[in-house]
Design a protein around this motif. Structure first.
Motif, PDB file in Angstrom:
ATOM      1  N   LYS A 206      -7.203  -7.475   0.392  1.00 27.88           N
ATOM      2  CA  LYS A 206      -6.011  -6.704   0.543  1.00 27.88           C
ATOM      3  C   LYS A 206      -4.868  -7.048  -0.411  1.00 27.88           C
ATOM      4  O   LYS A 206      -4.325  -6.510  -1.101  1.00 27.88           O
ATOM      5  CB  LYS A 206      -5.340  -6.512   1.999  1.00 27.88           C
ATOM      6  N   TYR A 207      -4.571  -8.451  -0.314  1.00 29.27           N
ATOM      7  CA  TYR A 207      -3.556  -9.075  -0.963  1.00 29.27           C
ATOM      8  C   TYR A 207      -3.973  -9.737  -2.465  1.00 29.27           C
ATOM      9  O   TYR A 207      -2.955  -9.843  -3.202  1.00 29.27           O
ATOM     10  CB  TYR A 207      -3.142 -10.256  -0.074  1.00 29.27           C
ATOM     11  N   ALA A 208      -5.140  -9.780  -2.542  1.00 31.17           N
ATOM     12  CA  ALA A 208      -5.492 -10.400  -3.845  1.00 31.17           C
ATOM     13  C   ALA A 208      -6.156  -9.686  -4.892  1.00 31.17           C
ATOM     14  O   ALA A 208      -6.293  -9.887  -6.194  1.00 31.17           O
ATOM     15  CB  ALA A 208      -6.449 -11.709  -3.830  1.00 31.17           C
ATOM     16  N   ALA A 209      -6.188  -8.251  -4.616  1.00 34.44           N
ATOM     17  CA  ALA A 209      -6.892  -7.386  -5.311  1.00 34.44           C
ATOM     18  C   ALA A 209      -6.013  -6.940  -6.588  1.00 34.44           C
ATOM     19  O   ALA A 209      -6.535  -6.758  -7.927  1.00 34.44           O
ATOM     20  CB  ALA A 209      -6.993  -5.876  -4.688  1.00 34.44           C
ATOM     21  N   SER A 210      -4.734  -7.331  -6.693  1.00 37.95           N
ATOM     22  CA  SER A 210      -3.844  -7.112  -7.831  1.00 37.95           C
ATOM     23  C   SER A 210      -3.976  -8.455  -8.678  1.00 37.95           C
ATOM     24  O   SER A 210      -3.351  -8.492  -9.808  1.00 37.95           O
ATOM     25  CB  SER A 210      -2.523  -7.059  -7.142  1.00 37.95           C
ATOM     26  N   GLY A 211      -4.341  -9.447  -8.485  1.00 37.14           N
ATOM     27  CA  GLY A 211      -4.565 -10.708  -9.168  1.00 37.14           C
ATOM     28  C   GLY A 211      -5.452 -10.527 -10.242  1.00 37.14           C
ATOM     29  O   GLY A 211      -6.451  -9.707 -10.276  1.00 37.14           O
TER      30      GLY A 211
END
Length: 175
Positions: A78-83
């Motif tokens: 959820k949180y690292a998908a934009s990394g």
């Protein structure tokens, strides 16, 4: 997954212990969930070898450990998908006499302010939930309680500044 977390949390709140304990190596646990974690993640999943001759053995409720790992991988997704680096790394080993499994992503990381309430249940307001990744703020609290119920712990590695890294510790099986 959310329903599973809510039911497990309610069971812990009522003081009911989890499932049966099993003597197993961390390598075996990761081997059992590797494929399901990879399917679920949507990011690249890498399980690093520990570099030790024997994987630490623990006596744990394996379904609880699996639930913790799924929560951590779900959060990483959820949180690292934009990394930039779409990778989740799981690593198992031994540190200071404790068996450890770390789950690391390469996303934006967690601020000091956010880290203060990470393990508090239901800390996500409706406003935050609408603006951030899906969830109600229960997974990490549940995971930490499950870990502590087995004699271990779950913590954020506050020294890792390249994404987020959570470390699940479990006591080694002395037998």
């Amino acid at each position: 997954h959310l329903v599973e977390n809510v039911l497990a949390y309610a069971q812990l709140e009522r003081g009911r212990p989890g499932g049966r304990e099993e003597d197993v190596s961390l390598e075996e646990i990761l081997g059992r969930v590797r494929e399901r974690l990879a399917e679920r993640s949507g990011l690249s999943l890498e399980i690093e070898e520990n570099g030790q001759t024997n994987s630490p053995h623990v006596k744990v409720d394996t379904s609880a450990v699996e639930q913790i790992l799924f929560n951590l991988v779900d959060n990483a997704c959820k949180y690292a998908a934009s990394g930039e680096d779409k990778l989740i790394v799981l690593k198992q080993g031994l540190e200071n006499g404790l068996a450890e499994i770390s789950v690391r992503d390469f996303g934006p990381g967690i601020s000091l302010d956010e880290s203060k309430q990470l393990f508090q249940p239901f800390t996500k307001s409706a406003h935050e939930a609408a603006k951030t990744a899906p969830g109600v703020g229960l997974g990490l609290s549940l995971s930490q309680r499950l870990a502590r119920g087995m004699g271990g712990d779950l913590k954020l590695d506050e020294f890792d500044n390249d994404g987020a890294c959570f470390i699940l510790t479990l006591p080694q099986n002395g037998s």
